[in-house]
Design a protein around this motif. Structure first.
Motif, PDB file in Angstrom:
ATOM      1  N   MET A 463       0.843  -1.190   0.000  1.00 21.71           N
ATOM      2  CA  MET A 463       0.000   0.000   0.000  1.00 21.71           C
ATOM      3  C   MET A 463       0.883   1.246   0.000  1.00 21.71           C
ATOM      4  O   MET A 463       2.002   1.219   0.526  1.00 21.71           O
ATOM      5  CB  MET A 463      -0.915  -0.001   1.233  1.00 21.71           C
ATOM      6  CG  MET A 463      -1.676  -1.312   1.418  1.00 21.71           C
ATOM      7  SD  MET A 463      -2.652  -1.365   2.928  1.00 21.71           S
ATOM      8  CE  MET A 463      -3.993  -0.284   2.473  1.00 21.71           C
ATOM      9  N   SER A 465       2.397   5.010   0.962  1.00 19.93           N
ATOM     10  CA  SER A 465       2.690   5.638   2.265  1.00 19.93           C
ATOM     11  C   SER A 465       2.963   7.120   2.057  1.00 19.93           C
ATOM     12  O   SER A 465       4.060   7.615   2.320  1.00 19.93           O
ATOM     13  CB  SER A 465       3.900   4.966   2.926  1.00 19.93           C
ATOM     14  OG  SER A 465       3.694   3.594   3.109  1.00 19.93           O
ATOM     15  N   ASP A 470      -3.464   7.096   3.491  1.00 22.38           N
ATOM     16  CA  ASP A 470      -2.674   5.897   3.192  1.00 22.38           C
ATOM     17  C   ASP A 470      -2.259   5.181   4.482  1.00 22.38           C
ATOM     18  O   ASP A 470      -2.376   3.956   4.589  1.00 22.38           O
ATOM     19  CB  ASP A 470      -1.422   6.265   2.389  1.00 22.38           C
ATOM     20  CG  ASP A 470      -1.749   6.790   1.001  1.00 22.38           C
ATOM     21  OD1 ASP A 470      -2.834   6.469   0.494  1.00 22.38           O
ATOM     22  OD2 ASP A 470      -0.914   7.531   0.448  1.00 22.38           O
TER      23      ASP A 470
END
Length: 510
Positions: A463, A465, A470
């Motif tokens: 994912m 950052s 996020d």
């Protein structure tokens, strides 16, 4: 005691702890031993604190801080040994030490003897857990000891309060004691749960790390004092509040909110500092009482008898822990063998057992086998008494409710101090050696930890950052992995701490 003396005690304790840490010694043990020796220095004044102040201001934050490190999954997985050690063994130890005390010191009376038993009963397992990796304890052992620490202090102090009421003249019977214990425990747990819900609801609406931290710092004191006002267990209220708040703040998506990472980072440092200061102060305070307690006993012609009683109770406390652990765990092992022998003979029973074990795996845990002989011996040897024993002994009032001197107060405090020092020296200094001699196989622990760390890093790495959203998504993904039983709570909390740090660093650069 004035403020300057308190500051001197804490300041010297900090210096001693720093040196002890560099030398590889347990700082609490070094502080209490040196403080006890320092009490014999000519001119050192006797320091006295109100007995209720010790329990109300020192014990709640220490218990809350200790409970913050526990995880629901480890607690549930090791529920059988935790209940065996934290409840059954504490009750049995209180009774046995109380009977021995009444025989050794008949002048105490039965109620005061059982109060002494409650003071000496709970081992300080949380201190052992904090050094688990350094000592070389298997993860299974540290999980059991962590869970035990959540229960045994509360049980012992509840028994302590019942015995204290008996000394003060309240009627005490077995049936009445059981009824009172059930009331204190039930109401205490309810109060802790209600306060946790209220704190969680209010916390995310404050939107200010300082106010949120202040709110959480009030929780253990509020839980303890509220429960005590209702004649319930303040200790159980604190443990329930800590367990509930910590688990929900970290892993429940409903309690995640923008900016929460700043509060979590701030609280972690605050609790570590508060825990250290309070522990150092209590160890030093109790150690400084040794000379004066012995002098009071000598003046009352009870010194020799008390020293003999302390030696016998020290040996009894160590032996009872070993015998109790081997007895409780041995019973578990025997039952486990009988179940599997029956499964080998009975196909239908074997199929039912297989279905039960499969449902347990689906809930995220492997069927738990009894502790090995090595683990049993290590748990049995972790019987060092510590902060709770010392604080409870110092919390005994000077007089009873009728105004007469509390029976055997000096003897109880002297025995508590000697037993604590004895277990710290005998068991505390040899536990690491025993773990190395037993050579417990940590391969499975390391492999599990590595696989969990790898999974946690993969979840985060998959994912982005960049934005606050996020980082929130990363924490949510880790929490989901825990709820789906793919990731353990301990790893998830560690990963969430890392995400919090990266988010704070990102916001600092902005």
């Amino acid at each position: 005691m004035n403020g300057v003396q308190i500051l001197l005690i804490v300041g010297i304790g900090i210096a001693v702890s720093a040196v002890a840490g560099r030398k590889g010694f347990e700082s609490g043990m070094v502080v209490v031993v040196l403080a006890a020796a320092a009490s014999f220095i000519p001119g050192v004044p006797r320091l006295e604190l109100d007995s209720e102040l010790i329990l109300a201001l020192v014990i709640p934050p220490l218990l809350y801080s200790g409970a913050r490190g526990a995880t629901m999954s480890s607690f549930a997985a090791n529920l059988r040994p935790i209940i065996s050690l934290g409840v059954m063994l504490v009750v049995l130890t209180t009774g046995a030490l109380g009977l021995i005390s009444s025989w050794l010191l008949p002048g105490l009376g039965l109620a005061a003897a059982f109060l002494l038993g409650a003071v000496l009963a709970p081992p300080d397992t949380i201190t052992t857990v904090s050094r688990g990796d350094e000592i070389g304890l298997p993860k299974r052992v540290t999980s059991i000891l962590t869970g035990e620490s959540l229960v045994n202090d509360a049980i012992a102090l509840t028994l302590f309060s019942i015995a204290l009421e008996a000394v003060n003249g309240h009627d005490a019977t077995w049936a009445g004691g059981i009824k009172e214990f059930a009331f204190k425990a039930g109401v205490g747990l309810l109060i802790g749960g209600v306060l946790a819900v209220a704190a969680l609801w209010l916390r995310k609406r404050l939107r200010n790390p300082t106010l949120e931290t202040a709110l959480i710092l009030l929780v253990p004191f509020t839980a303890y004092l509220t429960a005590e006002e209702l004649d319930a267990s303040g200790i159980l209220a604190v443990v329930m509040a800590s367990f509930s708040v910590t688990a929900n703040l970290t892993l429940d998506p409903k309690h995640q909110y923008p900016g929460g990472y700043r509060t979590r980072l701030q609280e972690e440092g605050v609790w570590q500092v508060l825990d250290f200061l309070l522990t150092t102060f209590v160890f030093a305070y109790i150690g400084l009482q040794l000379k004066f307690v012995l002098t009071d006993l000598a003046d009352s012609d009870g010194l020799v008898r008390t020293l003999v009683a302390a030696g016998v109770l020290l040996a009894a406390a160590i032996v009872l822990r070993l015998v109790g652990v081997f007895g409780l765990f041995g019973r578990w092992t025997l039952r486990h063998r009988m179940i599997h022998r029956r499964a080998d003979r009975d196909p239908r029973y074997r199929e039912r057992l297989r279905q039960v074990e499969e449902r347990q795996r689906q809930r995220g845990g492997e069927p738990l086998a009894p502790p090995s002989m090595k683990d049993t011996l290590l748990v049995g040897w972790t019987g060092m008494r510590g902060i709770l024993t010392l604080a409870a002994a110092s919390a005994i009032p000077q007089t009873t409710a009728t105004g007469v001197p509390f029976p055997g107060r000096d003897a109880i405090q002297g025995i508590a101090l000697i037993v604590t020092l004895g277990t710290l020296v005998i068991q505390g200094t040899t536990l690491g050696w025993l773990a190395r001699v037993l050579k417990s196989d940590h391969t499975a622990d390391r492999e599990t930890a590595e696989s969990m760390d790898l999974l946690g890093r993969e979840i985060i790495a998959s994912m982005p950052s960049t934005t606050d959203a996020d980082f929130d998504a990363q924490r949510h993904a880790l929490a989901v992995a825990v709820h789906e039983h793919r990731l353990d709570e301990e790893t998830a909390r560690r990963m969430i701490d890392a995400v919090d740090l990266r988010q704070a660093a990102e916001r600092t650069r902005d």
